[in-house]
Design an enzyme around this catalytic site. Structure first.
Site, short mmCIF file in Angstrom:
data_model
loop_
_atom_site.label_atom_id
_atom_site.label_comp_id
_atom_site.label_asym_id
_atom_site.label_seq_id
_atom_site.Cartn_x
_atom_site.Cartn_y
_atom_site.Cartn_z
N GLY A 29 -104.18 25.23 9.00
CA GLY A 29 -103.55 26.39 9.61
C GLY A 29 -104.06 27.64 8.95
N ASN A 30 -103.97 28.76 9.66
CA ASN A 30 -104.44 30.02 9.09
C ASN A 30 -103.81 31.18 9.85
OD1 ASN A 30 -106.43 30.23 11.51
ND2 ASN A 30 -107.17 28.42 10.43
N SER A 46 -111.65 29.38 4.34
CA SER A 46 -111.67 28.01 4.88
C SER A 46 -111.39 26.96 3.81
CB SER A 46 -113.06 27.76 5.50
OG SER A 46 -113.10 26.49 6.10
N GLY A 47 -110.48 26.03 4.13
CA GLY A 47 -110.28 24.85 3.29
C GLY A 47 -109.64 25.09 1.94
N SER A 75 -112.05 31.34 7.42
CA SER A 75 -111.67 30.18 8.24
C SER A 75 -112.69 29.94 9.34
CB SER A 75 -110.31 30.47 8.86
OG SER A 75 -110.06 29.55 9.90
N ASP A 77 -112.02 29.08 12.13
CA ASP A 77 -111.42 29.55 13.37
C ASP A 77 -111.52 31.06 13.54
OD1 ASP A 77 -110.48 26.94 14.20
OD2 ASP A 77 -108.98 27.11 12.61
N HIS A 96 -102.58 30.34 13.60
CA HIS A 96 -103.00 29.06 14.17
C HIS A 96 -102.48 27.95 13.26
CE1 HIS A 96 -105.25 25.77 15.76
NE2 HIS A 96 -106.08 25.70 14.75
N HIS A 98 -101.33 23.44 13.24
CA HIS A 98 -101.21 22.16 13.93
C HIS A 98 -99.78 21.67 13.73
CE1 HIS A 98 -105.77 21.04 14.16
NE2 HIS A 98 -105.62 22.34 14.17
N ASP A 121 -85.26 33.40 24.07
CA ASP A 121 -85.18 34.51 23.11
C ASP A 121 -86.57 34.91 22.60
OD1 ASP A 121 -82.46 35.08 22.92
OD2 ASP A 121 -82.09 33.57 21.38
N HIS A 170 -105.61 19.87 21.16
CA HIS A 170 -105.82 20.57 19.90
C HIS A 170 -104.45 21.02 19.35
CE1 HIS A 170 -108.47 23.80 17.66
NE2 HIS A 170 -107.55 23.28 16.90
N TYR A 227 -79.96 43.24 19.94
CA TYR A 227 -79.99 42.22 18.88
C TYR A 227 -80.59 42.85 17.63
CZ TYR A 227 -80.92 37.82 16.47
OH TYR A 227 -80.94 36.80 15.55
#
Lengths: 231, 231, 231, 231
Positions: A29-30, A46-47, A75, A77, A96, A98, A121, A170, A227
């Site tokens: 994720g990033n 990345s990583g 990343s 991505d 992003h 998973h 909402d 994905h 709200y």
């Protein structure tokens, strides 16, 4: 503090918060953010494990993906994030992940249906799934083409009212006006995906009534929102 | 620090990390590693709780399972680990758990289907289930025969690209170039098993397209990989 | 330390560990133990939160349920625990929880099927469900009759090899040679119920083969056991 | 300490405990309480994160919703809480969450069936779902009308024996004699919703027998109750 330094801190915090919110396994994720002047994007390297991540590890790139500051690779991505920033001027952050339940819907290639007010909402209707990339598109640059695919999917959708999308087979991409807000939307997305998954297990689903959806959107967003606290 | 001492530390750390990653209940799991010279295997002692585990508790055995150093009995699963080290020269670590979702597929005797890029990033296709041992094989040495069963299952499969297997009615074995890497693969296996389990609940499954699977494998592994940091 | 004082400590520890193992919500569970001389049973006081529980809160009762030491009321389930101690001389500890997955099987009135070696390591076959109490039995003393129901269910079963039972529409009772061992069996029961629940979602179930079940039981229990450390 | 100050502390504690019990994501939940003299209601401020919540942030309003003390806006759900306090004189606390499993039933528009004693200990029968509000009712004041809807649903039900309700396509409201007790009922509601959800996955459901339901209610509540400690 400089604009770049503030952004690096905010993006580092948002990436580390992925773990606290249970949205990531390993380094899956990033989060990125863009400066108010919209010339520099800060993104996770990345990583790199989240618990070791420090603001100076965050990579700064320009809108073409050239590294402006940072010793690490950004990343993989990054081109997907950049495609959204280039096309969508009001978007200030992209997340992003998973995250499990959102990814299950992505893998099932099923939009997340709007079954309740929790969903309404945060997302004004179903969270869509894009089409799949063709082999030619993958060859032409997988991550950048993924960005274009998201833009295509939202050509006739309201990206401010449904700030998330599922990539088939994905996982989700989520956005917001800041990095922190895109993270908050990713937290909401995972929660409403979990709710929808468990609701579908109980029987045929009933979409939320339009008048209830509209009420929840309007009391939280837009001109008459009441709200939260006045700012 | 000596080769043996380093290995003991690494194997102790990996075993303790099983708990942090939520892969074990009680003492249901073990990680081993082998020295670069491939004469000594370090493995968890049988039935010892992870939170009490210290490097000097790790048992060192030779490739025939004879204790070289250590006051405790090695894991009962040691002969399975050794069978993999003897046959597969590039494998440096092995992890065995009863992690919930991977074990559900093992109990259902169903391969974990490759439904998405999360899976494809770590395993280049379905994670297979071996056949069951016969009563004669169990009598001939249950744990060693289990190792042979895994080798048999991978005779015509690529063990580097799918570094995990399910034993029917039992649980997974996972491997990697080091103990830490086998643990990371076990974490990934459990996550993709969870994703697959929840995806199958949503409807008939769609396997990931070959061009997407190939792209994710190649950007993370092999000659042209660009995921993570240059080393 | 006196026999009673040791038992109180062990029972307090086991009750507090219910929380650490995720087996209880609010105050829905209790562990008891009996002295080696089998005249005194120590049990959790009714309705007291686990985090406030101290050894001096543990109530000591005789085998008829009369309070021997302690200022608090014992668990309402005490008569069920006592029925097991009176009838089963080798049982030294009893644990009752409403742990989620075991309780789901109890509510579905379905035995937990033995689908794998994780189950077979701890329970030599399906975990049974008793019949339901009649209105007359409830009137005659609900908790004591529940104990008799468990004894009835095990009249022709091996309580040492399957140390757990489900009460229909209620929850499990689990036992062992000590309070700590009954807790460990309750942890195992919840884990194998979770595995079975998720396995059944994947398709028609395949029971574990008798030769595998037998192997796992015999390597962990009985004369030729080689799991764990020599004692 | 003054009545108001005590209430503010109790309501702050109960709101913060929503997080500890895993009942809330982001800021999706609120707890309120009323003074013994029933003129002042204390409630969470809208949109404020729980971890930053302090007693002085809690908003005090009268029974018409006018702010009596506090610098922040009260929860948008305040009119729903007030409707219950005005109509139900024995209710001292109200909890609203979007806790996952209870919300799944609300979204599926299915009452939570009473399948076991865990449920029967807290709720004497199914937890009902109200009808949906009409567009006219939403226009007339969504949150206040939601309160009236709950009152309508309980016109012929026993609110003391079933202290919770599901709003269709929305989430639960739960009540009790104090703020802390309404929170405890919300914890129980989520747990029994989880149990029911997982039980229904195992096959056709069997409602708990009336004589068992009655026994569990009466041993915990009412004149002859013997659960917990004498007070």
């Amino acid at each position: 503090m400089s604009e770049r330094s503030q952004l690096r801190d905010a993006v580092c915090d948002a990436n580390r918060a992925l773990v606290a919110h249970g949205l990531v396994t390993l380094t899956w994720g990033n989060v990125s953010g863009i400066t108010p002047s919209r010339d520099i994007v800060a993104i996770k390297p990345s990583g790199v494990p989240y618990e070791r991540l420090r603001p100076h590890d965050i990579v700064l790139v320009d809108l073409e993906g050239r590294i402006v500051e940072g010793d690490l690779r950004p990343s993989t991505d990054t081109p997907t994030h950049l495609a959204l920033y280039r096309a969508w001027p009001e978007v200030g952050g992209v997340t992003h992940t998973h995250s499990p339940y959102a990814t299950m819907f992505a893998q099932a290639r099923t939009p997340i249906p709007c079954l309740g007010t929790t969903h309404a909402d945060h997302f004004a209707g179903d969270v869509p799934v894009t089409r799949q990339l063709t082999p030619e598109e993958v060859d032409a640059g997988y991550e950048a083409q993924t960005g274009l695919l998201i833009l295509e999917c939202f050509r006739h959708r309201d990206r401010s009212r449904v700030p998330a999308v599922l990539l088939p087979g994905h996982a989700p991409f989520v956005w917001g006006v800041t990095a922190a807000k895109s993270l908050e939307n990713a937290v909401a997305l995972e929660a409403i995906a979990h709710l929808a998954h468990g609701t579908l297990a109980l029987g045929p689903h009933v979409p939320i009534e339009p008048h209830i959806l509209h009420k929840h959107q309007s009391r939280k967003h837009g001109a008459g929102a009441y709200y939260g606290q006045a700012t």
